[in-house]
Enzyme design. Structure first.
Site, short mmCIF file in Angstrom:
data_model
loop_
_atom_site.label_atom_id
_atom_site.label_comp_id
_atom_site.label_asym_id
_atom_site.label_seq_id
_atom_site.Cartn_x
_atom_site.Cartn_y
_atom_site.Cartn_z
N GLU A 136 0.80 -1.23 0.00
CA GLU A 136 0.00 0.00 0.00
C GLU A 136 0.84 1.28 0.00
O GLU A 136 0.35 2.34 0.41
CB GLU A 136 -0.94 0.00 1.21
CG GLU A 136 -2.02 -1.06 1.14
CD GLU A 136 -3.12 -0.79 2.12
OE1 GLU A 136 -4.20 -0.33 1.71
OE2 GLU A 136 -2.90 -1.02 3.32
N HIS A 157 -4.73 1.05 10.56
CA HIS A 157 -6.02 0.34 10.55
C HIS A 157 -6.68 0.41 11.93
O HIS A 157 -7.39 -0.52 12.32
CB HIS A 157 -5.79 -1.14 10.17
CG HIS A 157 -5.09 -1.34 8.86
ND1 HIS A 157 -4.29 -2.43 8.59
CD2 HIS A 157 -5.07 -0.58 7.74
CE1 HIS A 157 -3.81 -2.34 7.35
NE2 HIS A 157 -4.26 -1.23 6.82
N HIS A 226 -11.53 -0.19 6.35
CA HIS A 226 -10.11 -0.47 6.19
C HIS A 226 -9.24 0.29 7.20
O HIS A 226 -8.51 -0.32 7.98
CB HIS A 226 -9.73 -0.13 4.74
CG HIS A 226 -8.28 -0.26 4.42
ND1 HIS A 226 -7.77 0.04 3.18
CD2 HIS A 226 -7.21 -0.64 5.16
CE1 HIS A 226 -6.47 -0.16 3.17
NE2 HIS A 226 -6.11 -0.57 4.35
ZN ZN Z 1 -4.14 -0.68 4.85
#
Ligand code: ZN
Length: 309
Positions: A136, A157, A226
């Site tokens: 990411e 998160h 998320h």
């Molecule tokens: Zn993430």
């Protein structure tokens, strides 16, 4: 979108900006592989004898080394404060090249060491490094490309903020240190543009840019089901935001459970708190927090000596 960053985008914030790329940009020109060059001098973070005294000298190539040290400290702080766990990451724009940023290789923040920091292009391509990157990483490059004023980014998160990413109840700052999240915290739903069958992760630069568009001019964006991405002009400010955002969300949820009417901070209170001179980077109050978090995380020895200490 390929908006270029402004090389003179951000004003210098204090002695080291705690720590902005812009504040270090006056250093002598270095090669693009300066990060790799910094590695040989990197001490073991657990080595108590490795006092980084030379890093308080005037701007030199050691400013990149200083930035890397601070980035390691930021990783450890966010892990120790339970903002990140095995996943999540923190980056900063490269001190000498605003078209690049610094981010750890794929490693949990609690384990990140100086040798793990890698230089990336804004499209997420590593410079002179073949180790696996974070999937990411595009969150970071997308935001840096869209926001020349931003020099540090956190992705996490945190459970405390997740309910607000899937509810119609908007996350608001409700406590004084929650002011750093800003008056408006938009929610980015990956399904809006990328359909109902993604794994929710920001795994390419198109998704990173779309997330940055939803962030717009705000300091924090929630990612539906998320996590969140936080952006700030300096590493210190983004760490502070990321540490207090979950605490603010926790208090907000507790107040909602009481059943009465919840009063968030006013826009004036947010502006006053965020813009207050006592909490700018490099003030005694800011350095106090940075030292406190770093010591709790066991990495205070990576910080340069504090003036007047
Ligand atoms: Zn993430």
């Amino acid at each position: 979108m390929s908006k270029k960053s402004n090389r003179c985008a951000s004003p210098v914030i204090g002695r080291r900006g705690f720590i902005t790329a812009a504040s270090l940009a006056g250093a002598a020109a270095l090669t693009p592989s300066v990060v790799a060059e910094a590695m040989p001098i990197a001490p073991d973070p657990t080595n108590k004898a490795a006092a980084p005294s030379k890093l308080v000298a005037d701007a030199t190539s050691s400013d990149v080394e200083l930035a890397i040290r601070y980035l390691v400290v930021a990783n450890r702080i966010l892990a120790h404060e339970n903002v990140v766990d095995a996943y999540g990451h923190v980056s900063m724009r490269h001190p000498l090249n605003p078209e690049h940023y610094l981010l750890a290789r794929s490693r949990s923040p609690e384990q990140v060491e100086i040798g793990d920091i890698v230089e990336y292009t804004l499209d997420g391509e590593p410079i002179n490094d073949t180790r696996p990157p974070y999937l990411e990483r595009f969150i970071h490059g997308g935001i840096y490309a869209a926001r020349p004023d931003i020099h540090a980014v956190v992705h996490a998160h945190s459970e405390e903020v997740l309910p607000f990413s899937i509810s119609t109840t908007k996350l608001r700052p409700v406590i004084h240190d929650g002011a750093f999240i800003g008056a408006e915290v938009p929610v980015w739903d990956i399904a809006d543009k990328f359909g109902p069958d993604t794994d929710l992760l920001v795994s390419n630069i198109a998704q990173g840019r779309d997330l940055a568009r939803r962030l717009a001019g705000n300091s924090m964006v929630l990612m539906r089901g998320h996590g969140f991405a936080a952006a700030a002009p300096s590493l210190y400010e983004v760490v502070r935001l990321a540490v207090y955002a979950p605490k603010n969300a926790h208090v907000f949820q507790a107040a909602l459970l009481l059943g009465g009417k919840v009063k968030p901070l006013s826009k004036g209170e947010i502006a006053t708190r965020v813009g207050g001179p006592s909490l700018k980077p490099d003030t005694p109050a800011a350095m106090r927090a940075w030292e406190y978090w770093a010591r709790r995380a066991g990495v205070a020895d990576l910080l340069p000596p504090r003036p007047g200490k």
